[in-house]
Design a protein around this motif. Structure first.
Motif, short mmCIF file in Angstrom:
data_model
loop_
_atom_site.label_atom_id
_atom_site.label_comp_id
_atom_site.label_asym_id
_atom_site.label_seq_id
_atom_site.Cartn_x
_atom_site.Cartn_y
_atom_site.Cartn_z
N LEU A 31 -0.40 7.39 6.21
CA LEU A 31 -1.66 7.31 5.50
C LEU A 31 -2.20 5.89 5.45
CD1 LEU A 31 -3.52 9.36 4.16
CD2 LEU A 31 -2.30 9.01 2.02
N VAL A 32 -1.30 4.91 5.36
CA VAL A 32 -1.75 3.51 5.25
C VAL A 32 -1.71 2.76 6.58
CG1 VAL A 32 -0.97 3.38 2.88
CG2 VAL A 32 0.54 2.57 4.69
N TRP A 33 -1.14 3.36 7.61
CA TRP A 33 -0.91 2.65 8.88
C TRP A 33 -2.22 2.15 9.49
CZ3 TRP A 33 2.42 5.00 13.44
CH2 TRP A 33 2.93 3.96 14.21
N ASN A 34 -3.21 3.03 9.59
CA ASN A 34 -4.49 2.62 10.16
C ASN A 34 -5.19 1.59 9.30
OD1 ASN A 34 -5.15 3.74 12.71
ND2 ASN A 34 -5.28 5.76 11.79
N SER A 35 -5.12 1.76 7.99
CA SER A 35 -5.74 0.80 7.09
C SER A 35 -5.10 -0.57 7.25
CB SER A 35 -5.59 1.29 5.64
OG SER A 35 -6.10 0.34 4.73
N ASN A 36 -3.76 -0.59 7.40
CA ASN A 36 -3.05 -1.86 7.59
C ASN A 36 -3.48 -2.57 8.86
OD1 ASN A 36 0.26 -1.01 6.21
ND2 ASN A 36 -1.66 -1.53 5.22
N ASN A 37 -3.80 -1.81 9.89
CA ASN A 37 -4.08 -2.40 11.20
C ASN A 37 -5.57 -2.49 11.53
OD1 ASN A 37 -1.41 -2.85 11.76
ND2 ASN A 37 -1.10 -0.92 12.84
N SER A 38 -6.42 -2.36 10.53
CA SER A 38 -7.87 -2.46 10.73
C SER A 38 -8.42 -3.54 9.81
CB SER A 38 -8.55 -1.13 10.43
OG SER A 38 -8.06 -0.10 11.27
N MET B 262 0.80 -1.22 0.00
CA MET B 262 0.00 0.00 0.00
C MET B 262 0.83 1.28 0.00
SD MET B 262 -3.42 -0.17 0.12
CE MET B 262 -3.98 1.10 1.26
N ALA B 263 1.91 1.32 0.79
CA ALA B 263 2.65 2.58 0.96
C ALA B 263 3.24 3.06 -0.36
CB ALA B 263 3.75 2.41 2.01
N LEU B 264 3.82 2.15 -1.13
CA LEU B 264 4.42 2.56 -2.40
C LEU B 264 3.37 3.11 -3.34
CD1 LEU B 264 6.78 2.74 -4.36
CD2 LEU B 264 6.34 0.35 -5.02
N ARG B 265 2.21 2.46 -3.42
CA ARG B 265 1.16 2.93 -4.35
C ARG B 265 0.63 4.30 -3.92
NH1 ARG B 265 3.23 -2.16 -4.76
NH2 ARG B 265 3.11 -2.63 -6.99
N LEU B 266 0.39 4.47 -2.64
CA LEU B 266 -0.08 5.77 -2.17
C LEU B 266 1.01 6.83 -2.34
CD1 LEU B 266 -2.17 4.83 0.98
CD2 LEU B 266 -2.98 6.05 -1.03
N GLY B 267 2.26 6.42 -2.11
CA GLY B 267 3.36 7.35 -2.29
C GLY B 267 3.48 7.82 -3.72
N GLY C 88 -12.08 -5.80 8.97
CA GLY C 88 -13.50 -5.52 9.06
C GLY C 88 -13.71 -4.24 8.25
N HIS C 89 -14.50 -4.34 7.18
CA HIS C 89 -14.59 -3.22 6.24
C HIS C 89 -15.00 -1.93 6.92
CE1 HIS C 89 -15.50 -0.99 2.55
NE2 HIS C 89 -16.58 -0.58 3.18
N TYR C 90 -16.03 -1.98 7.76
CA TYR C 90 -16.58 -0.74 8.31
C TYR C 90 -15.69 -0.15 9.40
CZ TYR C 90 -20.65 -1.41 5.43
OH TYR C 90 -21.48 -1.54 4.34
N LYS C 91 -14.92 -1.00 10.10
CA LYS C 91 -13.95 -0.42 11.02
C LYS C 91 -12.85 0.27 10.23
CE LYS C 91 -10.53 -0.89 14.54
NZ LYS C 91 -9.51 -1.71 15.21
N ARG C 92 -12.37 -0.39 9.16
CA ARG C 92 -11.32 0.21 8.35
C ARG C 92 -11.81 1.49 7.68
NH1 ARG C 92 -9.96 -4.00 5.82
NH2 ARG C 92 -10.99 -3.68 3.82
N ALA C 93 -13.05 1.50 7.22
CA ALA C 93 -13.62 2.71 6.63
C ALA C 93 -13.64 3.85 7.64
CB ALA C 93 -15.03 2.43 6.13
N THR C 94 -13.97 3.51 8.89
CA THR C 94 -14.06 4.53 9.94
C THR C 94 -12.69 5.05 10.34
OG1 THR C 94 -16.07 3.49 10.81
CG2 THR C 94 -14.92 5.02 12.26
N THR C 95 -11.73 4.13 10.59
CA THR C 95 -10.41 4.57 11.04
C THR C 95 -9.69 5.38 9.96
OG1 THR C 95 -9.42 2.46 10.32
CG2 THR C 95 -10.14 2.62 12.61
N THR C 96 -9.83 4.97 8.70
CA THR C 96 -9.20 5.69 7.60
C THR C 96 -9.73 7.12 7.50
OG1 THR C 96 -8.89 3.64 6.35
CG2 THR C 96 -8.76 5.70 5.12
N ALA C 97 -11.06 7.24 7.57
CA ALA C 97 -11.67 8.57 7.44
C ALA C 97 -11.45 9.42 8.68
CB ALA C 97 -13.16 8.42 7.16
N LEU C 98 -11.52 8.79 9.88
CA LEU C 98 -11.33 9.55 11.12
C LEU C 98 -9.92 10.11 11.20
CD1 LEU C 98 -12.35 10.48 13.90
CD2 LEU C 98 -11.63 8.25 14.82
N GLN C 99 -8.94 9.31 10.79
CA GLN C 99 -7.56 9.80 10.80
C GLN C 99 -7.42 11.04 9.91
OE1 GLN C 99 -3.42 7.62 10.49
NE2 GLN C 99 -4.29 7.79 8.45
N LEU C 100 -7.99 10.98 8.71
CA LEU C 100 -7.90 12.12 7.80
C LEU C 100 -8.73 13.30 8.29
CD1 LEU C 100 -7.90 10.19 4.44
CD2 LEU C 100 -6.16 11.82 5.17
#
Length: 498
Positions: free
Chosen positions: A400-407, A176-181, A409-421
């Motif tokens: 940017l990818v750290w929370n996504s990597n560690n979440s 993920m990190a390389l692609r987002l980078g 469950g789709h809806y938890k990952r959706a929440t942590t990704t958006a909450l971080q941003l």
């Protein structure tokens, strides 16, 4: 609309057939991947196709977002305030209201994305904010300016969290990190030339009631609408509906993603068929890891958002004209972009996020410590901007990818990704007020504030690394055994990325 509906129905049918096929394969026995040279070659081929098809599209969308977010500054230099009869304070209020609605839209947008589908939602957001941007070219007063800026924030806020969530369903955690980078730096570097584009568009001049600055919004907004429409036809919903992959490549790509999950999740497809639950949203909001990484990202973005405010001033101190300063200001961004991609590649290879950031933040801290106290030494100041830009930009893909990597469950990952941003983008409020013109040319106060924030970020990252390490240790000791087979990141098989 009939074309969109038929296409979406076809995609969903493909997904259902792929689900059934995977369950059949799982019943036959465990899937192995990457165990032979043939698998490695197949993986490289799949990643190459995904990268060349998806990343350029996302880069264009993010570039449009970057340009449409910042073009109001270019319009200001061509007389927007005068023609709309607004004060500098009213202009600043228009910037703040944009960030307020932008931040508020991030979590709801990510929760909607799965239901609507990425193929529809991300292009739709792009087309909508493109239309709203065009409307900015037709506003005539302060009320219209405020209203359109607020709507623009609502439409644009869901893009970046949506992209992160979307890519987490396309690539494994270690990719993920390389692609987002790549897409983040490409779009940001291209955005550095927004001023040159604005200069060209204003050359159209005044036409009827349309002032020269209005063409910046109208033309750039129109480009964004076209980009959104094009993205609908180019982006797949996931690897199962990627028509540019062969059937065997789609099957293998899907297996790679499932092998990146705990065994129980892969076998029962719990995340694919996960229903919406408010409990998962709450679990994301209450995650300590999310808040630690988000506050660190907040501090980094406060520095990134304000970096461009003082860079031209430093270059002018070297004796260059204002126009030459715009060109010289691109160089630190260019150097930072190259190093950011290299750091993202290392991060993916080592499968480390926070540990990498503990090193990348140090040059930025040194740069701000020197520039805040150096006095009248413009050449040294300009040299420090390379350290500052490199340190901050190189940290972005990892956080940017750290929370996504560690979440999981789709809806938890959706929440942590958006909450971080959501938390991180609040750094824009800080950036708007710590570099007032009266502090030129030294900007001692602003540099000191950002220095303090970056030191704070370093400690938050260190704390999150220790927290993730502790969770992994507890899982090894059996303290999470009650969550075996739960189908999310609490499963002992799911290891936190440090």
């Amino acid at each position: 609309m009939a074309t969109l509906t038929n296409s979406d129905a076809h995609d969903r049918k493909d997904e259902q057939m792929a689900d059934e096929k995977f369950i059949e394969d799982a019943d036959k026995g465990p899937v192995t991947s990457g165990s032979s040279a043939g698998d490695a070659a197949l993986t490289r081929g799949i990643l190459l196709k995904l990268d060349f098809r998806i990343l350029p599209v996302l880069t264009v969308l993010f570039l449009c977002s970057f340009l449409d977010r910042t073009n109001v500054g270019n319009a200001k230099t061509y007389g927007l305030e005068t023609d709309l009869h607004i004060s500098n304070h009213q202009y600043d209020t228009g910037l703040v209201v944009y960030y307020a609605t932008y931040i508020a839209s991030e979590i709801p947008s990510n929760l909607i994305l799965k239901k609507v589908s990425p193929k529809v939602w991300l292009p739709a957001l792009t087309a909508i904010w493109g239309i709203v941007t065009m409307c900015l070219g037709f506003v005539e007063n302060y009320a219209g300016f405020m209203t359109v800026r607020a709507i623009l924030g609502l439409a644009e806020g869901g893009l970046l969290p949506g992209i992160v969530l979307y890519l987490s369903g396309i690539y494994t955690r270690g990719e993920m990190a390389l692609r987002l980078g790549l897409f983040y730096t490409a779009a940001s570097l291209s955005g550095a030339f927004g001023g040159l584009l604005a200069r060209g568009l204003t050359a159209i001049g005044k036409v009827g009631k349309q002032e020269d600055w209005s063409w910046i919004f109208i033309i750039e907004g129109l480009i964004t609408v076209v980009a959104g429409i094009g993205a609908y036809f180019l982006l797949p919903n996931n690897v199962d509906t990627a028509s540019f992959l062969k059937p065997e490549e789609r099957a293998f790509a899907r297996q790679r993603l499932h092998l990146d999950m705990p065994t129980s999740v892969a076998q029962d497809e719990s995340e694919v068929h996960e229903p919406f639950q408010w409990g998962e949203v709450l679990r994301g909001i209450l995650s300590p890891s999310t808040w630690l990484s988000a506050t660190a990202y907040f501090s980094i973005l406060a520095g990134l958002y304000s970096f461009g405010l003082f860079l031209p001033t430093i270059i002018v101190e070297l004796g260059y004209t204002a126009n030459e300063a715009q060109l010289w200001s691109v160089i630190p961004y260019a150097v930072a972009s190259v190093i950011t991609v290299a750091v993202a590649l290392i991060s993916d290879h080592l499968k480390l996020r926070g540990v990498i950031m503990l090193f990348t933040l140090i040059p930025a801290i040194i740069g701000y410590a020197v520039i805040a106290n150096i006095g009248e030494h413009p050449k040294v100041k300009y040299g420090m901007t390379f350290l500052m830009a490199t340190g901050m930009y190189a940290s972005v893909p990892c956080v940017l990818v750290w929370n996504s990597n560690n979440s999981a469950g789709h809806y938890k990952r959706a929440t942590t990704t958006a909450l971080q941003l959501m938390i991180a983008n609040s750094g824009g409020f800080v950036a708007a007020f710590i570099y007032p013109n009266k502090d030129k040319p030294g900007f001692h106060r602003g540099h000191t504030v950002v220095l303090g924030l970056l030191v704070f970020a370093w400690f938050m990252v260190a704390a999150n690394v220790l927290y993730c390490w502790k969770v992994n240790q507890d899982k090894t000791k059996g303290k999470y055994n009650k969550f075996i087979g739960c189908g999310d990141d609490r499963d002992p098989e799911f290891r936190m990325v440090l």
